[in-house]
Design a protein around this motif. Structure first.
Motif, PDB file in Angstrom:
ATOM      1  N   TRP A 527       0.833  -1.210   0.000  1.00 31.03           N
ATOM      2  CA  TRP A 527       0.000   0.000   0.000  1.00 31.03           C
ATOM      3  C   TRP A 527       0.867   1.260   0.000  1.00 31.03           C
ATOM      4  N   LYS A 528       2.069   1.143   0.509  1.00 30.48           N
ATOM      5  CA  LYS A 528       2.971   2.296   0.563  1.00 30.48           C
ATOM      6  C   LYS A 528       3.946   2.320  -0.617  1.00 30.48           C
ATOM      7  N   ASP A 529       3.847   1.321  -1.503  1.00 33.67           N
ATOM      8  CA  ASP A 529       4.696   1.265  -2.692  1.00 33.67           C
ATOM      9  C   ASP A 529       4.004   1.837  -3.923  1.00 33.67           C
ATOM     10  N   TRP A 530       2.737   1.502  -4.083  1.00 37.63           N
ATOM     11  CA  TRP A 530       2.040   1.754  -5.339  1.00 37.63           C
ATOM     12  C   TRP A 530       1.284   3.068  -5.327  1.00 37.63           C
ATOM     13  N   TYR A 531       1.390   3.806  -6.446  1.00 37.43           N
ATOM     14  CA  TYR A 531       0.600   5.021  -6.668  1.00 37.43           C
ATOM     15  C   TYR A 531      -0.526   4.687  -7.652  1.00 37.43           C
ATOM     16  N   LEU A 532      -1.662   5.339  -7.463  1.00 31.75           N
ATOM     17  CA  LEU A 532      -2.850   5.034  -8.257  1.00 31.75           C
ATOM     18  C   LEU A 532      -3.331   6.253  -9.030  1.00 31.75           C
ATOM     19  N   LYS A 533      -3.836   6.018 -10.222  1.00 30.03           N
ATOM     20  CA  LYS A 533      -4.573   7.027 -10.965  1.00 30.03           C
ATOM     21  C   LYS A 533      -5.915   6.404 -11.321  1.00 30.03           C
ATOM     22  N   LEU A 534      -6.951   6.842 -10.600  1.00 26.35           N
ATOM     23  CA  LEU A 534      -8.260   6.238 -10.758  1.00 26.35           C
ATOM     24  C   LEU A 534      -8.913   6.694 -12.059  1.00 26.35           C
ATOM     25  N   PRO A 535      -9.894   5.924 -12.547  1.00 30.50           N
ATOM     26  CA  PRO A 535     -10.598   6.338 -13.767  1.00 30.50           C
ATOM     27  C   PRO A 535     -11.147   7.752 -13.638  1.00 30.50           C
TER      28      PRO A 535
END
Length: 568
Positions: A527-535
């Motif tokens: 959870w602290k590694d990945w960055y997200l770009k939501l739809p």
């Protein structure tokens, strides 16, 4: 140790010595090749322009075997430059053409200069230019010693000491903008770089370099918003580019004087108050720039108190989230506080924060407009322009995303002024010049659509940590930077499917599992590694921050609601 300073070496000698393996890399202390193609191209371009090149340090080794004597040189300092020269001579890359390369930005005087080498590989250069490059003289320190430890000591001394920060390096660059930043930012021991009191006494910075860097970032943002009508990243690479483009900066121009005026005004307002951290400083500076011309005097006496009230609300909201309790200021966390920690130097993040900062500070400050109340001020227009992401809201109502140019933008009163609609940010919508609703039918249609849009309710609700579980919505893009490489993925069918080599197509049931795959089995909190770009989102958010955000629901608001999609 004997050191012989040689001035008869040429770039042609370096090329031939590298080709014949007379120049060698001692991997015991050299770090390997690190320069990018851009760095190499810029270095060769600098040689053609006659810029000074640092000296090279070589350890001279003479080996005798019977009647045969062999001489070679270990490179102590200069490995990256030699590789750039040799790889260009071998045809590895073309040079930059300042008049054509849209990916590079140069000062105007560089663009205007003749550049016969621009865009060409070595073999494409004229014979005269090839000869000119090869005959270019360099300084070489030839070191003779049988004690290898002394060479290691020299290497440490050349490379060691306190590492220079990016701002330390900018401070040593030539150019008028460098001088301007040093003068206003201040540097100890140099009288002419006295430093403005605003940056020396009010800005919270632990080091002089941080102070000058923040000054340069503020100026760059103010310049970019005014000239280009957009926000920009404040990252190191963007700042380097700004310094380069403005090497011929005129410190007597109107923008420079305007910047100094804002410094004077802010210092008079804030002197004697607690110091201000960087993100507040940035937004306050841009905010005051608009207040000066559009509002009657009187706001100056209230500004510091209202700024610290804004800061108090941000702290209260963050504390409420941490303690998992309700707060009437929850939006101060979702729209400001969390964005000072996540992608804080990203252009879209700064735009988002500033839209919220301006709207709330105008409410707290309640300054008096110089223009009639029917007209939106320039500050309000800009806030709505950036809040609505430069998209025409009439077109969005018709399910079309249409970018609006600033000089073609208008602000529509959602509730018409004639019907009691207030001239304030929450009642304004960005529209294209030709899309401004005129007829009562169009006005009613737009108003119905505007108020029917999903709302973020400001009624405080319990922000439960880890309320959101894996996976995020389908179509969410994910990225994880590991070992100087971005590893990408996408949420599909309840799984994180990796989409980049060497794990393309591999499905993972959690972010932690995905991190183990990427790192070769290392146990980590994914959870602290990945960055997200939501739809439908434009910015990235750390997965852990997304998970920690409060659940929202639609209900009757206790506090004025805000349009949901205006701040995404």
């Amino acid at each position: 140790m004997e050191i012989d300073v040689k001035t008869d070496w040429s770039i042609g000698d370096l090329i031939e010595s590298q080709r014949k393996q007379i120049l060698r890399v001692n991997h015991e202390y050299q770090r390997g090749l690190r320069w990018t193609d851009t760095q190499k191209r810029m270095f060769i371009d600098s040689i053609f322009r006659g810029y000074s090149i640092p000296a090279f340090y070589f350890h001279k080794n003479v080996i005798s075997a019977g009647t045969v004597t062999n001489t070679h040189f270990d490179i102590v300092d200069g490995q990256q430059r030699i590789d750039a020269i040799y790889s260009f001579a071998e045809g590895a890359f073309p040079l930059i053409d300042p008049s054509k390369n849209s990916g590079f930005r140069f000062p105007n005087f560089v663009k205007d200069e003749e550049c016969p080498w621009g865009g060409k590989r070595f073999k494409e250069l004229s014979q005269d230019l090839q000869d000119e490059l090869k005959s270019h003289k360099v300084v070489v320190y030839e070191i003779s010693t049988e004690n290898d430890n002394s060479i290691r000591d020299l290497f440490i001394r050349l490379q060691g000491g306190t590492p220079l920060t990016p701002q330390d390096k900018r401070d040593s660059w030539p150019g008028n903008f460098t001088e301007y930043v040093l003068t206003l930012g201040g540097k100890k021991g140099v009288d002419k770089w006295y430093g403005h009191s605003l940056f020396k006494e009010i800005l919270k910075a632990s080091k002089e370099g941080e102070r000058r860097q923040r000054l340069a970032q503020v100026f760059m943002l103010l310049w970019t918003v005014k000239i280009e009508m957009k926000f920009c990243d404040t990252k190191s690479a963007k700042l380097d580019e700004f310094y380069h483009v403005h090497v011929g900066f005129d410190d007597s121009c109107a923008d420079a004087k305007r910047f100094e005026k804002i410094c004077d005004v802010l210092y008079q307002i804030l002197r004697g108050n607690p110091k201000i951290v960087g993100h507040y400083f940035i937004h306050l500076f841009l905010f005051v720039d608009s207040l000066l011309d559009e509002y009657a005097h009187g706001w100056e006496d209230k500004l510091s108190a209202k700024l610290f009230e804004f800061e108090r609300r941000v702290r209260e909201a963050a504390k409420a989230v941490k303690e998992r309790r309700e707060s009437e200021y929850h939006r101060y966390y979702t729209e400001y506080g969390q964005w000072t920690r996540t992608q804080a130097d990203n252009a879209d993040t700064i735009r988002r924060r500033h839209a919220f900062f301006t709207e709330e500070m105008l409410k707290l400050l309640s300054p008096t407009k110089l223009d009639p109340v029917r007209s939106f001020s320039e500050l309000e227009r800009k806030t709505i322009f950036f809040r609505d992401r430069e998209l025409c809201q009439w077109c969005r109502m018709n399910k079309v995303d249409h970018k609006v140019l600033w000089n073609e933008s208008q602000i529509h009163h959602v509730v018409p002024h004639s019907q009691g609609g207030l001239t304030e940010i929450s009642n304004g919508a960005l529209v294209q010049e030709g899309c401004h609703p005129k007829s009562s039918k169009d006005v009613d249609k737009f108003q119905d659509w505007w108020f029917a849009k999903p709302l973020v309710v400001l009624q405080p609700i319990e922000p439960v940590r880890n309320a959101r579980k894996f996976p995020p919505p389908a179509g969410t893009v994910a990225k994880f930077e590991y070992s100087n490489q971005y590893h990408m993925g996408e949420i599909k069918n309840g799984m994180l499917v990796l989409t980049s080599s060497p794990h393309n197509g591999e499905s993972c049931k959690s972010f932690t599992a995905a991190s183990r795959v990427v790192t070769g089995g290392t146990s980590r909190n994914g959870w602290k590694d990945w960055y997200l770009k939501l739809p439908d989102e434009e910015s990235w958010i750390l997965a852990d921050n997304w998970r920690s955000q409060s659940k929202t629901r639609q209900s009757k608001p206790k506090v004025e609601p805000v349009q949901f999609d205006e701040f995404l």
